[in-house]
Design an enzyme around this catalytic site. Structure first.
Site, short mmCIF file in Angstrom:
data_model
loop_
_atom_site.label_atom_id
_atom_site.label_comp_id
_atom_site.label_asym_id
_atom_site.label_seq_id
_atom_site.Cartn_x
_atom_site.Cartn_y
_atom_site.Cartn_z
N GLU A 12 68.07 72.81 90.32
CA GLU A 12 66.74 71.76 90.26
C GLU A 12 65.50 72.82 90.05
OE1 GLU A 12 67.40 68.82 94.03
OE2 GLU A 12 66.87 70.72 94.59
N GLY A 78 69.11 60.39 96.75
CA GLY A 78 69.90 58.96 96.77
C GLY A 78 69.10 58.00 96.86
N MET A 172 67.18 65.63 101.41
CA MET A 172 67.10 66.53 102.77
C MET A 172 66.15 67.58 102.85
SD MET A 172 71.40 67.00 102.32
CE MET A 172 71.75 67.62 103.87
N GLU A 173 65.08 67.32 102.20
CA GLU A 173 63.99 68.37 102.01
C GLU A 173 62.53 68.07 102.07
OE1 GLU A 173 66.31 68.64 99.55
OE2 GLU A 173 67.72 69.76 100.43
N ASP A 196 72.51 59.40 93.00
CA ASP A 196 73.32 58.56 93.17
C ASP A 196 72.76 57.48 94.28
OD1 ASP A 196 73.09 61.17 95.16
OD2 ASP A 196 73.43 59.65 96.67
N1 ADE Z 1 70.12 64.12 97.47
C1 ADE Z 1 70.77 63.54 96.57
N2 ADE Z 1 71.58 62.34 97.16
C2 ADE Z 1 71.48 62.26 98.40
C3 ADE Z 1 72.16 61.88 99.53
N3 ADE Z 1 73.10 60.90 99.05
N4 ADE Z 1 71.85 61.75 100.69
C4 ADE Z 1 71.25 62.97 100.99
N5 ADE Z 1 70.47 64.01 100.22
C5 ADE Z 1 70.55 63.49 99.01
#
Ligand code: ADE
Length: 231
Positions: A12, A78, A172-173, A196
């Site tokens: 990143e 995501g 996640m951050e 995703d």
């Molecule tokens: N970052 C990118 N895709 C993610 C996902 N599916 N879950 C958590 N963090 C992500």
């Protein structure tokens, strides 16, 4: 002015360091911090490692140790909203921790006493991002981002997060960085490119699109930095 540019993973921040070319590297508290002068402004760049704890440490370090006065986050997420496809960009209007749960005491998900379910991102930088998107000819969606210490690869969990927080994307951050910046009064901007759909194929999609989506996000964030400097 000193601006922090943060990611969670090496992929990143690599496109940002590549664009800068020259920078110094300082090791501090178990991480590397890269410093450069860019268009007359000081930058500090780092990837935190994945998750809320490491991102909290890095955001705090960038502000308290390196003196950053604004923070921009670049990375991948995501998708929850069906309108977000791989490679699309989302700007966080506000963020929440989807895995923070003391509902046993009658509190809503994402809440602890003296905290707030949502932390709002800087409205000035969000407004700037619309201009940047226009100038780049890109469409960028604004929305709510939910954060947790969990890679979500499960339709049911994803849908629950979407419903409970009205979230459009998850990662996640973001929310932990938001809490730090809010507490320390540092304006922040969180941008994510979709890697995703947080479903059963998420890990494969993530592996396939992490790099290309991270580049999409980094390119946009560097244009944002240009705008912040020019403002
Ligand atoms: N970052 C990118 N895709 C993610 C996902 N599916 N879950 C958590 N963090 C992500």
């Amino acid at each position: 002015m000193k601006i922090a540019i943060m990611g969670a993973m090496p992929e990143e921040v690599a496109p940002i360091l590549e664009k800068l070319g020259e920078y110094t590297t300082t090791e501090y508290a178990g991480n590397k911090y890269y410093e450069a002068t860019y268009k007359g402004v000081e930058l500090v760049i780092a990837y935190s490692k994945i998750g809320k704890v490491f991102s909290t440490l890095t955001a705090t370090t960038m502000i308290e140790h390196f003196g950053a006065q604004k923070l921009l986050f670049s990375g991948v997420a995501g998708a929850i909203s069906p309108s977000l496809k791989v490679g699309d960009l989302i700007v966080a209007t506000k963020l929440s921790q989807h895995d923070l749960d003391i509902t046993a005491f009658g509190h809503p998900f994402g809440y602890v006493p003296e905290g707030a379910v949502f932390v709002e991102a800087d409205t000035q930088m969000i407004a700037m991002s619309k201009k940047v998107a226009d100038e780049m000819g890109k469409s960028v969606q604004e929305g709510i981002i939910a954060t947790g210490d969990q890679f979500v690869a499960n339709e049911e969990r994803k849908n629950w997060i979407g419903k409970e927080f009205g979230a459009d994307a998850l990662e996640m951050e973001g929310a932990s960085v938001a809490v730090v910046c809010d507490a320390l009064d540092v304006p922040f901007f969180i941008l994510r490119a979709i890697s995703d759909a947080a479903d059963m194929d998420a890990s494969f999609s993530f592996d396939e699109f992490l790099e290309t989506s991270a580049v999409e996000s980094a390119e946009f964030v560097m244009k944002m930095v240009d705008k912040v400097i020019a403002a």
